[in-house]
Design an enzyme around this catalytic site. Structure first.
Site, PDB file in Angstrom:
ATOM      1  N   GLU A  51      58.977 -39.151 -47.590  1.00 40.88           N
ATOM      2  CA  GLU A  51      58.145 -38.973 -46.457  1.00 40.88           C
ATOM      3  C   GLU A  51      56.599 -39.381 -46.954  1.00 40.88           C
ATOM      4  O   GLU A  51      56.170 -39.275 -47.948  1.00 40.88           O
ATOM      5  CB  GLU A  51      58.262 -37.602 -46.194  1.00 40.88           C
ATOM      6  CG  GLU A  51      57.615 -37.238 -44.836  1.00 40.88           C
ATOM      7  CD  GLU A  51      57.974 -38.056 -43.572  1.00 40.88           C
ATOM      8  OE1 GLU A  51      57.647 -39.099 -43.760  1.00 40.88           O
ATOM      9  OE2 GLU A  51      58.714 -37.584 -42.401  1.00 40.88           O
ATOM     10  N   HIS A  54      67.396 -36.460 -43.283  1.00 36.83           N
ATOM     11  CA  HIS A  54      68.237 -35.236 -43.960  1.00 36.83           C
ATOM     12  C   HIS A  54      68.405 -33.753 -43.221  1.00 36.83           C
ATOM     13  O   HIS A  54      67.801 -33.943 -42.252  1.00 36.83           O
ATOM     14  CB  HIS A  54      67.137 -34.821 -45.228  1.00 36.83           C
ATOM     15  CG  HIS A  54      65.779 -34.389 -44.788  1.00 36.83           C
ATOM     16  ND1 HIS A  54      65.495 -33.077 -44.128  1.00 36.83           N
ATOM     17  CD2 HIS A  54      64.638 -34.955 -44.530  1.00 36.83           C
ATOM     18  CE1 HIS A  54      64.335 -32.979 -44.018  1.00 36.83           C
ATOM     19  NE2 HIS A  54      63.854 -34.099 -44.104  1.00 36.83           N
TER      20      HIS A  54
END
Length: 228
Positions: free
Chosen positions: A101, A28
């Protein structure tokens, strides 16, 4: 002599032709916590304006790979990054929480310096490659256990030479690459971090997945908070 040259060039051309499926693992764009070197983990932090611009720029490059499928973590920073590629390609994005994550418990929200100060022994053990539940959270192997099957599931459904783009997070991408390459977990750290909005590419080979590119992008960028 000319015949030999022709055969040589023909073999080189054949070697350049891609065969097999391809998986692009794309980190990202930038967040405020990346800039502050705060461990994000599963905390849902949005992109900065620069992060959106990074995603937009990278999406134009990745669109040239003609992806067949886009799948992304459902956290805002990954979903917004994936949306930029979806807008260009016209593809839908599948969101999957298994691509989030690492959950890092007490580490989340702390700066790098605060982690070292408060959890120094745990941090050192993790850097040595020992299995550590950072902040009381997930082991890296547990992250790979949830993320790698999602990547394989989508990759297996690709056409013969199709391309899958997976939009996720630095730590999750590294553990997934390590698992797909068959590396033992204490070697995963040797893969190094991913800069914001850079990507790694795995290609399908006769013996399994191969790492074709790592931390690729337009120009080298600093790695900020590569485990988030």
């Amino acid at each position: 002599m000319s015949g030999t040259d022709t055969r040589t060039h023909g073999a080189a051309d054949a070697g350049r032709r891609r065969t097999g499926r391809r998986v692009v693992l794309w980190r990202h764009g930038q967040t405020a916590w990346n800039l502050e070197r705060r461990f994000q983990g599963s905390t849902d932090i949005a992109l900065t304006e620069d992060g959106v611009a990074q995603a937009r720029r990278a999406a134009r490059l990745l669109a040239s790979l003609r992806p067949d499928v886009i799948v992304a973590s459902d956290l805002k920073r990954a979903a917004a990054t994936a949306a930029e590629l979806a807008q260009i390609t016209g593809l839908d994005v599948s969101h999957d929480s298994a691509l989030r994550e690492t959950y890092a418990g007490a580490w989340q929200g702390l700066t790098h310096e605060e982690i070292v100060e408060r959890h120094g022994e745990q941090y050192s053990a993790w850097k040595r490659g020992e299995p550590v539940r950072r902040g009381g959270g997930e082991l890296e192997t547990e992250v790979a256990d949830r993320a790698a099957p999602v990547v394989l599931h989508h990759a297996e459904k690709l056409p013969e030479e199709g391309t899958l783009v997976v939009v996720s997070h630095g730590g999750t991408i590294r553990t997934t690459i390590g698992r797909l390459l068959g590396l033992e977990s204490h070697h995963w750290e040797s893969l190094g971090g991913l800069s914001n909005c850079c990507w790694s590419v795995l290609g399908e080979g006769a013996r399994g997945w191969r790492l074709l590119e790592h931390n690729a992008g337009t120009l080298p960028e600093p790695v900020l908070g590569d485990d988030d």
